[in-house]
Design a protein around this motif. Structure first.
Motif, PDB file in Angstrom:
ATOM      1  N   LEU A 134       0.787  -1.169  -0.049  1.00 29.54           N
ATOM      2  CA  LEU A 134      -0.069  -0.003   0.069  1.00 29.54           C
ATOM      3  C   LEU A 134       0.874   1.276   0.010  1.00 29.54           C
ATOM      4  N   TRP A 135       1.860   1.447   0.775  1.00 32.08           N
ATOM      5  CA  TRP A 135       2.854   2.367   0.986  1.00 32.08           C
ATOM      6  C   TRP A 135       3.573   2.839  -0.495  1.00 32.08           C
ATOM      7  N   ALA A 136       3.926   1.787  -1.066  1.00 29.15           N
ATOM      8  CA  ALA A 136       4.689   1.789  -2.409  1.00 29.15           C
ATOM      9  C   ALA A 136       3.589   2.344  -3.461  1.00 29.15           C
ATOM     10  N   ALA A 137       2.565   1.830  -3.497  1.00 31.50           N
ATOM     11  CA  ALA A 137       1.451   2.214  -4.470  1.00 31.50           C
ATOM     12  C   ALA A 137       1.131   3.793  -4.052  1.00 31.50           C
ATOM     13  N   ALA A 138       0.902   3.970  -2.850  1.00 40.70           N
ATOM     14  CA  ALA A 138       0.603   5.368  -2.395  1.00 40.70           C
ATOM     15  C   ALA A 138       1.727   6.502  -3.050  1.00 40.70           C
ATOM     16  N   TRP A 139       3.034   6.005  -2.789  1.00 41.57           N
ATOM     17  CA  TRP A 139       4.096   6.982  -3.312  1.00 41.57           C
ATOM     18  C   TRP A 139       4.275   7.042  -4.791  1.00 41.57           C
ATOM     19  N   LEU A 140       3.833   5.871  -5.317  1.00 42.89           N
ATOM     20  CA  LEU A 140       3.643   6.036  -7.007  1.00 42.89           C
ATOM     21  C   LEU A 140       2.590   6.866  -7.448  1.00 42.89           C
ATOM     22  N   TYR A 141       1.566   6.922  -6.774  1.00 44.68           N
ATOM     23  CA  TYR A 141       0.362   7.702  -7.096  1.00 44.68           C
ATOM     24  C   TYR A 141       0.954   9.097  -7.069  1.00 44.68           C
ATOM     25  N   ARG A 142       1.479   9.490  -5.986  1.00 47.04           N
ATOM     26  CA  ARG A 142       1.896  10.913  -5.631  1.00 47.04           C
ATOM     27  C   ARG A 142       3.036  11.350  -6.777  1.00 47.04           C
ATOM     28  N   ALA A 143       3.739  10.043  -7.077  1.00 48.46           N
ATOM     29  CA  ALA A 143       4.839  10.552  -8.197  1.00 48.46           C
ATOM     30  C   ALA A 143       4.449  10.899  -9.526  1.00 48.46           C
ATOM     31  N   THR A 144       3.392  10.110  -9.768  1.00 46.77           N
ATOM     32  CA  THR A 144       2.979   9.855 -11.138  1.00 46.77           C
ATOM     33  C   THR A 144       1.675  10.604 -11.616  1.00 46.77           C
ATOM     34  N   ASP A 145       0.789  10.682 -10.491  1.00 50.07           N
ATOM     35  CA  ASP A 145      -0.770  10.884 -10.714  1.00 50.07           C
ATOM     36  C   ASP A 145      -1.633   9.850 -11.777  1.00 50.07           C
ATOM     37  N   ASP A 146      -0.881   8.531 -11.584  1.00 48.99           N
ATOM     38  CA  ASP A 146      -1.470   7.434 -12.457  1.00 48.99           C
ATOM     39  C   ASP A 146      -2.597   7.030 -11.378  1.00 48.99           C
ATOM     40  N   GLU A 147      -3.762   6.842 -12.012  1.00 50.22           N
ATOM     41  CA  GLU A 147      -5.037   6.623 -11.284  1.00 50.22           C
ATOM     42  C   GLU A 147      -4.822   5.086 -10.886  1.00 50.22           C
ATOM     43  N   TYR A 148      -4.156   4.338 -11.669  1.00 44.40           N
ATOM     44  CA  TYR A 148      -3.894   2.734 -11.323  1.00 44.40           C
ATOM     45  C   TYR A 148      -3.555   2.786  -9.859  1.00 44.40           C
ATOM     46  N   PHE A 149      -2.499   3.403  -9.534  1.00 45.48           N
ATOM     47  CA  PHE A 149      -1.982   3.280  -8.128  1.00 45.48           C
ATOM     48  C   PHE A 149      -2.907   3.670  -7.083  1.00 45.48           C
ATOM     49  N   LEU A 150      -3.688   4.639  -7.214  1.00 44.65           N
ATOM     50  CA  LEU A 150      -4.751   5.087  -6.399  1.00 44.65           C
ATOM     51  C   LEU A 150      -5.939   4.056  -6.278  1.00 44.65           C
ATOM     52  N   LYS A 151      -6.196   3.467  -7.278  1.00 46.52           N
ATOM     53  CA  LYS A 151      -7.258   2.476  -7.448  1.00 46.52           C
ATOM     54  C   LYS A 151      -6.687   1.276  -6.607  1.00 46.52           C
ATOM     55  N   TYR A 152      -5.540   1.111  -6.614  1.00 43.51           N
ATOM     56  CA  TYR A 152      -4.899  -0.336  -5.997  1.00 43.51           C
ATOM     57  C   TYR A 152      -5.230   0.073  -4.248  1.00 43.51           C
ATOM     58  N   VAL A 153      -4.718   1.146  -4.063  1.00 43.69           N
ATOM     59  CA  VAL A 153      -4.952   1.159  -2.607  1.00 43.69           C
ATOM     60  C   VAL A 153      -6.295   1.416  -2.041  1.00 43.69           C
ATOM     61  N   VAL A 154      -7.131   1.760  -2.783  1.00 38.88           N
ATOM     62  CA  VAL A 154      -8.547   1.699  -2.565  1.00 38.88           C
ATOM     63  C   VAL A 154      -9.316   0.355  -2.755  1.00 38.88           C
ATOM     64  N   ASP A 155      -8.862  -0.390  -3.769  1.00 38.78           N
ATOM     65  CA  ASP A 155      -9.218  -1.826  -3.843  1.00 38.78           C
ATOM     66  C   ASP A 155      -8.827  -2.755  -2.876  1.00 38.78           C
ATOM     67  N   ASN A 156      -7.566  -2.326  -2.385  1.00 37.82           N
ATOM     68  CA  ASN A 156      -7.163  -3.516  -1.294  1.00 37.82           C
ATOM     69  C   ASN A 156      -6.999  -2.859  -0.005  1.00 37.82           C
ATOM     70  N   ALA A 157      -7.767  -1.616   0.239  1.00 41.75           N
ATOM     71  CA  ALA A 157      -8.040  -1.088   1.565  1.00 41.75           C
ATOM     72  C   ALA A 157      -8.303  -2.099   2.599  1.00 41.75           C
ATOM     73  N   VAL A 158      -9.313  -2.926   2.468  1.00 44.46           N
ATOM     74  CA  VAL A 158      -9.842  -3.822   3.656  1.00 44.46           C
ATOM     75  C   VAL A 158      -8.858  -5.001   3.615  1.00 44.46           C
ATOM     76  N   TYR A 159      -8.714  -5.816   2.422  1.00 42.60           N
ATOM     77  CA  TYR A 159      -7.879  -6.795   2.442  1.00 42.60           C
ATOM     78  C   TYR A 159      -6.450  -6.651   3.118  1.00 42.60           C
ATOM     79  N   MET A 160      -5.682  -5.491   2.822  1.00 38.45           N
ATOM     80  CA  MET A 160      -4.311  -5.240   3.134  1.00 38.45           C
ATOM     81  C   MET A 160      -4.284  -4.869   4.369  1.00 38.45           C
ATOM     82  N   GLY A 161      -5.641  -4.336   4.948  1.00 35.73           N
ATOM     83  CA  GLY A 161      -5.360  -3.657   6.483  1.00 35.73           C
ATOM     84  C   GLY A 161      -5.363  -2.239   6.462  1.00 35.73           C
TER      85      GLY A 161
END
Length: 611
Positions: free
Chosen positions: A239-266
Motif C-alpha cells: 500500500l505504501w509503495a502504491a501511494a508513493w507511486l500515485y503521488r509521483a505519477t498521478d496515475d490513477e492505477y495506483f490510487l485504485k490499488y490502495v482503494v481496492d485493497n484497503a480492506v484486504y491489506m488492512g
C-alpha cells in the motif's frame, strides 16, 4: 543575607544558563546540519572529495564482487557494517518525504544540497542492487559474524556475503519499501534533475510489480536477516509503495490499488500506535489523507476518508486525546513504544505529525479526536516537544543527538566512532583486538559521530551512557532520517549565506550552462530494455536556446558516457562534441536534440564554449 560559596554559585549559574537556553529555544538548524553529517559517517564505498566527516575512509569496495554484481555504496545500518535493505529503504523514503514536504524550509536553511546528496547515496545503491526487473539484492554482510567483531569499516575482515530476492525467493516488504523509496526520491529530485527522477521512477515501477506479483516475506527468503530486522508483514509496504507511486505519477492505477485493497491489506482496518521501518500503516494513512485534504479524492473519497479515520487515530493517540487508547509517555514527556532504541519511534511519529499538521493547516481543517476537534498547531506542538526532548529538554538535561549541546553521549555504540581514525592510527585494528583495546575502554569515543540519534532512555527517562548498552547508545539510520524533515520544519528561517549550496546550485558548478550559457538541457528517458544482468536506457536531451540571440559554434562536454551517441559530432578534444554541420546556428527559441544509450544514470552534459 548569607553569601553563597563558590561551588554553590557555579551550580546556580549552570542551572540558570540551562533554563535560559531552554527558554530561548533550540537551534534546530544546527541540529539539522549535524544530522545530515551522520549520514556521511554511515557511507559505505568510495567517499567523495567533499566528504565532511574526515575520520572516515573508503570501505566495502568489493561488495558484491563474489556474486558478480557491483554493490559498492549505500549505508551501514547502525553501529555495525551490515547493509540491511529494509531499514535502509525506509530511511531513504523518510529523507525524501522531508525533502518534498519541507522543501521550502530546507532550501531556506541552505541544506537542500546536503539533503539530496544523502538521498542519492542511497538511491544510486538501490538502482545498482536492482539488477533485473525481478531481482533485488537485499543485503550485504552477515549480521552474526559482523557482531562478533569490533573493527573499523576500513579494516573489515568479516564476510561480505550478498543476499538477493527473485521470483523464487520473494520479499514483497523489502521490494515494496524500495519502490516507495525510489518513487518518493523521484519527486524530491524532479525540480533539480528530471532525467535522474525518471530513472528512479522506472526502477520504482518495476520493483512494485515484482513485489506485488511474487509475494512473500523477505526474511523468509533471507533467513540471516530474521533475528535482526524481522518483518511483521508486507501488505503495508505494498500500500505504501502504491501511494508513493500515485503521488509521483498521478496515475490513477495506483490510487485504485490502495482503494481496492484497503480492506484486504488492512489499510482501513489497522489502527496503529507505531510508525517505523517495519510498520508503515500510519504513514500510508496520513499520505492518503494528504491526497484527500488536497481535494483529489474524486470517486475514491469515501475510502480515503476511512484511511483518514485511522490516520486520526494515530495522531490522537500521540496527543493523548484518543479516549484512553493512547501511546504511553515517560514522566518526562517522551513517547515510549519499545525498550530497544525507542527514540527511532519517537522521531518517526514526530515527523509524521509535523507533516499532518501542515496538511490540515493548508486545508483549513482540524484533527478529529474522540475528545474533540484539535487545531493543527497542537500536532506541531507535539512534534516540537519530542524534538526538544531529543535535544536536551528532559529530566537528564541530556542531548541524545551526539555532538549537539553541552552534554551528549560520548560512548555511542558505534565501531567507527569508538576506534581511532584510520588516518591517525594506520595499523589494522583486528576483530578481537577491537573489543580488547577499544570497545572496553572507559574513555569517550575518539571520533564524534555528529548527528547520531542514539537509542535513548528507558520508560522512566533513565539513561546509561555505556558503549555496551547498545539498546540505549546505538544510533540507527531509521532513527535519524525523520529528523531531517522535522528539524527543518521547526527551525525559524534565517537569511541565506552569500555562497549558495543547494543541490541545484551545486549542479550549476558542475554544469555552467545553467548560470552562464543561454541554453537549457531537458533530459528524458524514452526507452528501456534489459540484456542479461544489465538494464539499458535511451536518453534524449533537448538543447534549447533560451536567449534572444543566435548561438553559434556550440561545443558540449559529455562526461560519464559509456554508450553510443547520435545527433552530435565528436571533436578532437576528449569528451567534447559539437552540433552537426547543418545546424551550426541555434536560433532564438529554437531547439535541437541528441540521444545516447547506456546502462545506469545519465551522463553529465556541460557547455564548453559558444559564440
Amino acid at each position: 543575607m548569607k553569601s553563597l560559596n563558590f561551588g554553590g554559585l557555579c551550580l546556580l549559574l549552570g542551572v540558570l544558563v540551562l533554563e535560559a537556553l531552554i527558554a530561548e529555544g533550540f537551534n534546530y538548524g544546527d541540529a539539522l546540519d549535524k544530522t545530515l553529517m551522520f549520514f556521511e559517517a554511515q557511507r559505505s564505498g568510495k567517499l567523495p572529495a567533499n566528504q565532511r566527516v574526515k575520520w572516515r575512509g573508503d570501505s566495502g569496495l568489493k561488495d558484491g564482487y563474489l556474486q558478480g554484481v557491483n554493490l559498492v555504496g549505500g549505508y551501514y545500518d547502525a553501529g555495525d557494517h551490515v547493509k540491511f535493505g529494509l531499514p535502509m529503504a525506509y530511511t531513504v523514503t523518510m529523507l525524501a518525504w522531508g525533502a518534498i514536504d519541507f522543501r521550502k524550509e530546507i532550501t531556506e536553511l541552505d541544506q537542500m544540497g546536503n539533503a539530496l546528496w544523502s538521498l542519492r547515496w542511497g538511491t544510486d545503491y538501490f538502482m545498482k542492487a536492482h539488477t533485473q526487473p525481478n531481482v533485488l539484492w537485499a543485503q550485504v554482510g552477515d549480521g552474526d559474524s559482523d557482531h562478533y567483531c569490533w573493527e573499523r569499516a576500513e579494516d573489515m575482515t568479516t564476510p561480505r556475503t550478498a543476499y538477493k530476492l527473485d521470483q523464487n525467493h520473494p520479499g514483497s516488504d523489502l521490494a515494496g519499501e524500495t519502490a516507495a523509496a525510489l518513487a518518493a526520491s523521484a519527486i524530491a529530485f524532479k525540480p533539480y534533475n528530471s532525467s535522474y527522477s525518471n530513472l528512479l521512477l522506472l526502477h520504482a515501477k518495476q520493483l512494485f510489480t515484482f513485489a506485488d506479483k511474487y509475494r512473500g516475506l523477505y526474511d523468509d527468503s533471507i533467513q540471516n536477516a530474521k533475528q535482526f530486522y524481522t518483518s511483521s508483514g508486507y501488505s503495508d509496504e505494498l500500500l505504501w509503495a502504491a501511494a508513493w507511486l500515485y503521488r509521483a505519477t498521478d496515475d490513477e492505477y495506483f490510487l485504485k490499488y490502495v482503494v481496492d485493497n484497503a480492506v484486504y491489506m488492512g489499510g482501513t482496518g489497522w489502527a496503529v500506535k507505531e510508525f517505523s521501518w517495519d510498520n508503515k500503516y500510519a504513514g500510508v494513512q496520513i499520505l492518503l489523507s494528504q491526497i484527500l485534504l488536497e481535494g483529489r479524492g474524486g470517486a475514491y473519497t469515501s475510502t480515503l476518508k476511512q484511511y483518514q479515520a485511522k490516520a486520526n487515530y494515530f495522531a490522537c493517540a500521540c496527543l493523548q486525546k484518543n479516549d484512553g487508547y493512547n501511546i504511553h509517555n515517560t514522566p518526562g514527556g517522551l513517547m515510549y513504544v519499545r525498550e530497544w532504541n525507542n527514540l527511532q519511534y519517537a522521531s518517526s511519529a514526530a515527523f509524521l505529525l509535523a507533516v499532518y499538521s501542515d496538511s490540515l493547516s493548508a486545508a483549513n481543517a482540524k484533527l478529529t479526536c474522540p475528545e474533540g476537534q484539535i487545531p493543527p498547531q497542537a500536532l506541531l506542538d507535539f512534534a516540537r516537544s519530542q524534538a526538544d526532548y531529543f535535544l536536551g529538554k528532559n529530566p537528564k538535561s541530556m542531548s541524545y543527538l551526539v555532538g549537539y549541546g553541552q552534554q551528549y553521549p560520548i560512548h555511542a555504540h558505534h565501531r567507527g566512532s569508538s576506534i581511532a581514525s584510520i588516518f591517525s592510527l594506520q595499523s589494522t585494528v583486528e576483530c578481537v583486538q577491537g573489543f580488547e583495546k577499544w570497545y572496553r575502554r572507559p574513555e569517550g569515543n575518539p571520533n564524534v559521530i555528529h548527528g547520531a540519534l542514539v537509542g535513548g532512555p528507558d520508560q522512566n527517562d533513565n539513561f546509561s551512557d555505556d558503549r555496551s548498552n547498545y539498546e540505549q547508545t546505538e544510533p540507527t539510520l531509521s532513527g535519524c532520517a525523520p529528523l531531517v524533515g522535522l528539524f527543518s520544519k521547526l527551525q525559524t528561517p534565517v537569511p541565506r549565506p552569500t555562497t549558495p549550496h543547494s543541490y541545484q546550485e551545486t549542479q550549476k558548478t558542475q554544469e555552467p550552462y545553467r548560470s552562464h550559457a543561454p541554453v537549457e538541457f531537458l533530459h528524458s528517458i524514452t526507452k528501456t530494455w534489459t540484456v542479461g544482468p544489465t538494464t539499458y536506457y535511451r536518453h534524449k536531451v533537448i538543447i534549447k536556446n533560451k536567449s534572444e540571440k543566435p548561438i553559434k559554434d556550440l561545443k558540449l562536454v559529455i562526461e560519464d558516457l559509456s554508450g553510443s551517441i547520435w545527433g552530435l559530432n565528436p571533436t578532437q578534444q576528449r569528451n567534447t562534441y559539437e552540433l552537426p554541420q547543418w545546424q551550426k546556428v541555434l536560433q532564438p527559441g529554437s531547439e535541437c536534440s541528441f540521444v545516447y544509450v547506456q546502462g545506469g544514470p545519465q551522463a553529465k552534459v556541460t557547455v564548453q564554449s559558444y559564440n
